[in-house]
Each structure stands twice: as C-alpha cells, then as structure tokens.
Scaffold this motif. Structure first.
Motif, mmCIF file in Angstrom:
data_model
loop_
_atom_site.group_PDB
_atom_site.id
_atom_site.type_symbol
_atom_site.label_atom_id
_atom_site.label_comp_id
_atom_site.label_asym_id
_atom_site.label_seq_id
_atom_site.Cartn_x
_atom_site.Cartn_y
_atom_site.Cartn_z
ATOM 1 N N ARG A 175 48.243 95.760 11.063
ATOM 2 C CA ARG A 175 48.841 94.833 12.005
ATOM 3 C C ARG A 175 49.403 95.573 13.211
ATOM 4 O O ARG A 175 49.946 96.667 13.085
ATOM 5 C CB ARG A 175 49.971 94.046 11.338
ATOM 6 N N HIS A 176 49.264 94.947 14.374
ATOM 7 C CA HIS A 176 49.859 95.495 15.584
ATOM 8 C C HIS A 176 51.376 95.484 15.441
ATOM 9 O O HIS A 176 51.950 94.561 14.860
ATOM 10 C CB HIS A 176 49.428 94.659 16.791
ATOM 11 N N MET A 228 45.447 93.107 15.637
ATOM 12 C CA MET A 228 45.334 94.275 14.779
ATOM 13 C C MET A 228 45.299 95.514 15.668
ATOM 14 O O MET A 228 45.107 95.422 16.884
ATOM 15 C CB MET A 228 44.073 94.194 13.920
ATOM 16 N N ARG A 280 51.815 90.054 16.515
ATOM 17 C CA ARG A 280 51.524 89.771 15.106
ATOM 18 C C ARG A 280 50.154 89.144 14.865
ATOM 19 O O ARG A 280 49.659 89.160 13.748
ATOM 20 C CB ARG A 280 52.609 88.842 14.516
ATOM 21 N N THR A 281 49.545 88.590 15.907
ATOM 22 C CA THR A 281 48.192 88.045 15.725
ATOM 23 C C THR A 281 47.112 89.084 16.014
ATOM 24 O O THR A 281 45.926 88.807 15.851
ATOM 25 C CB THR A 281 47.970 86.832 16.650
#
Length: 325
Positions: free
Chosen positions: A192-193, A200, A197-198
């Motif tokens: 996850r970034h 990668m 949060r949406t």
C-alpha cells in the motif's frame, strides 16, 4: 443455498503417524487445507464413526474417514443480466474477455454491476463458490482474459497453480511513455502507498512481485510492450512500469500528465489526451485445466481503442522520425 459435500476414504497405512488435517488434505486434494481444517473444527469429520474435531490428531492408518459438510454461499449478491464476452466454457471453468469499465468484484463505490453479478446470472450454481469462482482480477479499466472456476475443486486447483506459479501464464500488452531499447525484468515488492490508500507502491515491506517485459514496437516517444507476470499484486504492471519511469499511457493513478513529443500534431495530441484509461490488455492466458490437466491457451484481440492509439503512434513516428524528440 448450500452445497452438500460427502466424502469418504480408507486411510492408507503409509499415511499412519500423520495429522488428521494432513491426511485429509492428501486424500481429498480438491479441497484446500484451510477448508478441511474448518470442517474438522466444525465437527464435520468422522473417523471410524466417531467425530474428530482436532486437526492435529494423529491416525495410525487403516481408519475409515468421512466428511459430511455444507458449503454455504459466502454472501448474497444480486444476479444481474450483464453481457459477458465468453471465450471458453465447460463444466469446470469459464474464460471471459473483460471490457474496460467493468469492475470484477463488488466493493466500495461499486455495490453491483460487476463481473461477479454477471456470473451469478449466467451460472447461478456458482454462488456456492467463494467469490463466485473468481481466482484473479483485472482492474476496472484493464481489458482482457480472466478465468473463473465453476466448481470448488476447480477453484482449489487454480488457486494452487497461481500460488505456486505453475502451469498458469498471463501475458499482457501495454503502451508506455518513453522509448525503451530492450526488455527486462522488474523485481520489486509492492504494498500500500504510504499516504494514498487507494494506490499501491514499490515498498520494501510489501509482497514480492516480479514482472517480465519485452519490447514489441518502438515509437519516437512511446513503446508497445508485452509483459508476463510471475506474481499477481494489485496494480502490479502499472506500479512496476511507473517505478522504472515508463508509466502506462492514460493511467489515472500512476501515469501523470501526457508528455507531448516535439512537433506533435494537434490530432495526435487529441488522441493521446483522449485515452482515458491505462493502456493495458490481458492478451494471453495459458493454464493446465484444473480437472483434466490439459494444457489450454487463449488469446484476446487488442481492443479498438488501443489499436487506434497504436496507429496514431505509428503515424506520429513516421511523420517525425525517431530522433526528433
């Protein structure tokens, strides 16, 4: 609706001394070890007529084992009459060519209208299979081939093949920014970034991810690629190509703004700006049939929008040459 499972077998003497869950996993390989463990814990397994609910219980060999279990549909989703481009279908698997804009599985922002809802309409019995038989996904705006399991044994074997990276090959076609001179491999973990949060990102604490790529065609400021996945992380190709500074054309998350080459025509720039999705297509799928073991292979034609983009890139290159960047 629940599916009834009834299995029975004699424990071979050579398996004596092993744990109950290990023995059952070997006797009934169509079902995963975790599912068998759940059945044991839920009092659904009998040994010589007695209920055994301890997975670690060791057997001597020669016992008669029985499993009488129910597989409940994991969640109620609505069956919807959504057209599917079915490339292949038999009693065990289904292969579809997914169009752009179609989400694979219901989630936040997409409660229905997905591949899963379409599958439930096409073959209602698939509701008893976890995730309606979906064993791998494509992003909403990625097109191409997906395989779906129609039975629990088929799903178990497909998931195992994916995890072991055996007899399961996925090849993609993509168009990226920048002129690449040779193919290669990206071996970089994905997680996850940290703040988005949406999204990668390549992350040292992420899961291992390997992408192989080769140059299919070079343009003056772009490259058409063929890529093959060893792993299947979320957004893997998109993240890996952005990581090596060759993001996919049209990628809304990782692509950035269009980068116009010098002296590009307005028509070409309009085509580039008008490509609103990542230029990524799952073009080839090859696997061993999960039940028969037969080697199978499918190919899906490149969608029209990517064909048009490719032609525009060729015309731009012919008009300006490779060196006029």
């Amino acid at each position: 609706m629940a599916e009834q499972i009834s299995l029975s077998a004699e424990v071979p003497v050579e398996l004596g001394g092993k744990r109950l869950d290990q023995i059952l996993a070997q006797l009934f390989p169509d079902y995963s070890r975790s599912r068998i463990k759940t059945w044991i814990l839920d009092d659904m397994v009998q040994v010589d007529g007695l209920t055994f609910n301890t997975p670690k219980e060791k057997l001597l060999g020669g016992e008669h084992v029985e499993i009488n279990a129910q597989i409940e549909a994991p969640r109620e989703y609505e069956a919807q009459d959504i057209a599917l481009d079915i490339v292949y279908e038999d009693d065990d698997i289904l292969v579809i060519n997914k169009p752009a804009g179609l989400v694979v599985h219901p989630g936040a922002g997409n409660p229905d209208g997905t591949v899963l809802n379409a599958l439930l309409h096409h073959c209602p019995e698939i509701e008893n299979i976890p995730r309606a038989g979906i064993v791998h996904r494509l992003d909403k705006d990625t097109t191409g081939l997906m395989v779906v399991a129609k039975t629990l044994p088929a799903q178990t074997h497909l998931v195992a093949a994916l995890q072991k990276r055996e007899n399961f090959t996925r090849e993609y076609e993509a168009i990226c920014y920048g002129t690449m001179t040779a193919g290669g491999m990206v071996d970089a973990p994905i997680g996850r970034h940290a703040t988005k949060r949406t999204h990668m990102a390549v992350n040292e604490f992420g899961k291992p991810a390997v992408t192989h790529y080769r140059v299919a065609e070079k343009f003056r400021a772009h490259t058409r690629l063929r890529l093959r996945l060893e792993s299947g992380r979320t957004h893997q190709i998109r993240v890996h190509m952005a990581h090596i500074s060759h993001p996919l054309v049209g990628d809304p998350f990782y692509g950035g703004r269009p980068r116009p080459p010098k002296h590009a025509s307005e028509e070409f720039m309009a085509t580039l700006r008008g490509f609103k999705r990542q230029a990524l297509h799952a073009i080839k799928l090859q696997l061993a049939h999960p039940i028969t073991g037969e080697q199978m292979r499918w190919q899906a034609p490149v969608p029209e929008d990517m064909v048009a983009l490719t032609e525009a890139l060729r015309q731009d290159t012919e008009a300006n040459g490779y060196d006029d960047l």
